[in-house]
Design a protein around this motif. Structure first.
Motif, PDB file in Angstrom:
ATOM      1  N   VAL A  77       0.860  -1.189   0.000  1.00  0.00           N
ATOM      2  CA  VAL A  77       0.000   0.000   0.000  1.00  0.00           C
ATOM      3  C   VAL A  77       0.896   1.238   0.000  1.00  0.00           C
ATOM      4  CG1 VAL A  77      -1.960   1.144   1.084  1.00  0.00           C
ATOM      5  CG2 VAL A  77      -1.641  -1.323   1.408  1.00  0.00           C
ATOM      6  N   PRO A  78       1.411   1.655  -1.166  1.00  0.00           N
ATOM      7  CA  PRO A  78       2.247   2.854  -1.236  1.00  0.00           C
ATOM      8  C   PRO A  78       1.380   4.123  -1.268  1.00  0.00           C
ATOM      9  CG  PRO A  78       2.771   1.263  -2.987  1.00  0.00           C
ATOM     10  CD  PRO A  78       1.426   0.920  -2.426  1.00  0.00           C
ATOM     11  N   ILE A  79       1.635   5.026  -0.308  1.00  0.00           N
ATOM     12  CA  ILE A  79       0.931   6.304  -0.237  1.00  0.00           C
ATOM     13  C   ILE A  79       1.816   7.354  -0.888  1.00  0.00           C
ATOM     14  CG2 ILE A  79      -0.080   8.009   1.315  1.00  0.00           C
ATOM     15  CD1 ILE A  79      -0.349   5.727   3.374  1.00  0.00           C
ATOM     16  N   ARG A  80       1.280   8.062  -1.877  1.00  0.00           N
ATOM     17  CA  ARG A  80       2.135   8.933  -2.691  1.00  0.00           C
ATOM     18  C   ARG A  80       1.676  10.386  -2.700  1.00  0.00           C
ATOM     19  NH1 ARG A  80       4.567   5.270  -7.636  1.00  0.00           N
ATOM     20  NH2 ARG A  80       5.786   3.896  -6.284  1.00  0.00           N
ATOM     21  N   GLU A  81       1.557  10.975  -3.886  1.00  0.00           N
ATOM     22  CA  GLU A  81       1.458  12.422  -4.020  1.00  0.00           C
ATOM     23  C   GLU A  81       0.196  12.998  -3.364  1.00  0.00           C
ATOM     24  OE1 GLU A  81       0.068  10.601  -7.990  1.00  0.00           O
ATOM     25  OE2 GLU A  81       1.577  10.219  -6.463  1.00  0.00           O
ATOM     26  N   VAL A  82       0.354  14.238  -2.876  1.00  0.00           N
ATOM     27  CA  VAL A  82      -0.761  14.981  -2.297  1.00  0.00           C
ATOM     28  C   VAL A  82      -1.492  15.693  -3.428  1.00  0.00           C
ATOM     29  CG1 VAL A  82      -1.441  16.730  -0.603  1.00  0.00           C
ATOM     30  CG2 VAL A  82       0.579  15.308  -0.192  1.00  0.00           C
ATOM     31  N   GLU A  83      -2.823  15.616  -3.408  1.00  0.00           N
ATOM     32  CA  GLU A  83      -3.631  16.199  -4.487  1.00  0.00           C
ATOM     33  C   GLU A  83      -4.797  16.996  -3.922  1.00  0.00           C
ATOM     34  OE1 GLU A  83      -2.978  12.711  -7.866  1.00  0.00           O
ATOM     35  OE2 GLU A  83      -4.840  12.752  -6.724  1.00  0.00           O
ATOM     36  N   LYS A  91     -11.137  16.725  -0.910  1.00  0.00           N
ATOM     37  CA  LYS A  91     -10.587  18.073  -1.074  1.00  0.00           C
ATOM     38  C   LYS A  91      -9.063  18.065  -0.967  1.00  0.00           C
ATOM     39  CE  LYS A  91     -12.888  20.460  -2.171  1.00  0.00           C
ATOM     40  NZ  LYS A  91     -13.880  21.411  -1.875  1.00  0.00           N
ATOM     41  N   ILE A  92      -8.500  17.321  -0.012  1.00  0.00           N
ATOM     42  CA  ILE A  92      -7.060  17.068   0.001  1.00  0.00           C
ATOM     43  C   ILE A  92      -6.863  15.579   0.264  1.00  0.00           C
ATOM     44  CG2 ILE A  92      -4.838  17.497   1.093  1.00  0.00           C
ATOM     45  CD1 ILE A  92      -5.726  20.275   1.796  1.00  0.00           C
ATOM     46  N   THR A  93      -6.141  14.920  -0.626  1.00  0.00           N
ATOM     47  CA  THR A  93      -5.902  13.481  -0.491  1.00  0.00           C
ATOM     48  C   THR A  93      -4.437  13.177  -0.742  1.00  0.00           C
ATOM     49  OG1 THR A  93      -6.252  12.917  -2.825  1.00  0.00           O
ATOM     50  CG2 THR A  93      -8.213  13.005  -1.418  1.00  0.00           C
ATOM     51  N   MET A  94      -4.031  11.988  -0.333  1.00  0.00           N
ATOM     52  CA  MET A  94      -2.761  11.406  -0.761  1.00  0.00           C
ATOM     53  C   MET A  94      -3.104  10.215  -1.644  1.00  0.00           C
ATOM     54  SD  MET A  94      -0.247  11.698   2.588  1.00  0.00           S
ATOM     55  CE  MET A  94      -1.286  10.721   3.687  1.00  0.00           C
ATOM     56  N   ARG A  95      -2.740  10.294  -2.919  1.00  0.00           N
ATOM     57  CA  ARG A  95      -3.029   9.228  -3.868  1.00  0.00           C
ATOM     58  C   ARG A  95      -2.256   7.969  -3.497  1.00  0.00           C
ATOM     59  NH1 ARG A  95      -4.540   9.071  -9.289  1.00  0.00           N
ATOM     60  NH2 ARG A  95      -5.911  10.782  -8.695  1.00  0.00           N
ATOM     61  N   LEU A 131      -9.930   4.771  -7.774  1.00  0.00           N
ATOM     62  CA  LEU A 131      -8.818   5.698  -7.543  1.00  0.00           C
ATOM     63  C   LEU A 131      -8.502   5.697  -6.046  1.00  0.00           C
ATOM     64  CD1 LEU A 131      -9.949   8.677  -9.818  1.00  0.00           C
ATOM     65  CD2 LEU A 131      -8.175   6.969 -10.317  1.00  0.00           C
ATOM     66  N   PRO A 132      -7.706   4.746  -5.573  1.00  0.00           N
ATOM     67  CA  PRO A 132      -7.450   4.652  -4.131  1.00  0.00           C
ATOM     68  C   PRO A 132      -6.699   5.871  -3.611  1.00  0.00           C
ATOM     69  CG  PRO A 132      -5.995   3.194  -5.344  1.00  0.00           C
ATOM     70  CD  PRO A 132      -6.973   3.728  -6.341  1.00  0.00           C
ATOM     71  N   HIS A 133      -7.091   6.329  -2.439  1.00  0.00           N
ATOM     72  CA  HIS A 133      -6.485   7.514  -1.848  1.00  0.00           C
ATOM     73  C   HIS A 133      -6.750   7.513  -0.343  1.00  0.00           C
ATOM     74  CE1 HIS A 133     -10.697   8.553  -2.601  1.00  0.00           C
ATOM     75  NE2 HIS A 133     -10.600   9.269  -1.495  1.00  0.00           N
TER      76      HIS A 133
END
Length: 204
Positions: A77-83, A91-95, A131-133
């Motif tokens: 489960v890699p947590i990546r860029e902030v969007e 409204k604010i997620t980490m993809r 789109l997991p986030h």
């Protein structure tokens, strides 16, 4: 939000969970000048809009315990860029990266919860729509206004990780069945199932 949801939640005892929860409760909303943030549990939604309102208590736990899950494969489960997103819940997620294990888990959950969808239909949904986030803020603020605060948001995230170096990875977690048709303040799990094979990697 109609229906119930299945969430993938980091271990509640982990630094990753604690740091993400603090970001949700205080640091990210504060960076966006939000005085009364919406509180929620750090999670990745596996599937939502499940019409399971009749499941409560032991019935809900039995249903979740019987759910067929992938066997044998490590779930990365890699947590990546902030969007910044346009809708309230994103409204604010980490993809999160769509790894094969995460996609297989989401597809099996979707197939089990949507009548008549089947395995092929669930995989098509994963490929086209999933789109997991991990959300950090729910808000009605305009996206452009939030985008203007992202330097402060990213600073808060990086400083939180630096203060808590053990938060960048953890193993384990659980699947929660949550009645998300209720008000957000009542989003508490009606059933939990441990998932020991998950490997979380916070790469933001």
């Amino acid at each position: 939000m109609p229906g119930s949801s299945l969430w993938l939640v980091p271990p509640e005892s982990s630094e990753l969970y604690r740091v993400c929860h603090e970001l949700i409760l205080k640091q990210v909303p504060s960076a966006c000048l939000v005085d009364q943030p919406t509180h929620f549990t750090p999670h990745i939604t596996l599937t939502a809009d499940l019409m399971l309102q009749g499941l409560e208590g032991s019935t809900a736990q039995q249903w979740l315990d019987r759910l067929t899950l992938p066997y044998g494969e490590t779930l990365r489960v890699p947590i990546r860029e902030v969007e910044v997103g346009r809708v309230f819940f994103k409204k604010i997620t980490m993809r999160c990266e769509k790894t094969s294990g995460l996609c297989e888990l989401a597809a099996m959950c979707r197939a089990a919860c949507v009548d008549g969808l089947g395995e092929a239909g669930a995989m098509k949904w994963v490929e086209q729509s999933y789109l997991p986030h991990l959300s950090l803020m729910y808000s009605d603020l305009p996206p452009d206004e939030v985008q203007g605060k992202m330097i402060e948001v990213n600073k808060e995230i990086q400083e939180a990780k630096q203060r808590n170096p053990g938060s960048t990875s953890t193993d384990g977690g659980a699947i929660w069945l949550v009645p998300t048709y209720k008000p957000i303040a009542e989003w508490q799990p009606v059933a939990k199932r441990e998932l020991s094979g998950a490997e979380w990697e916070w790469q933001t």
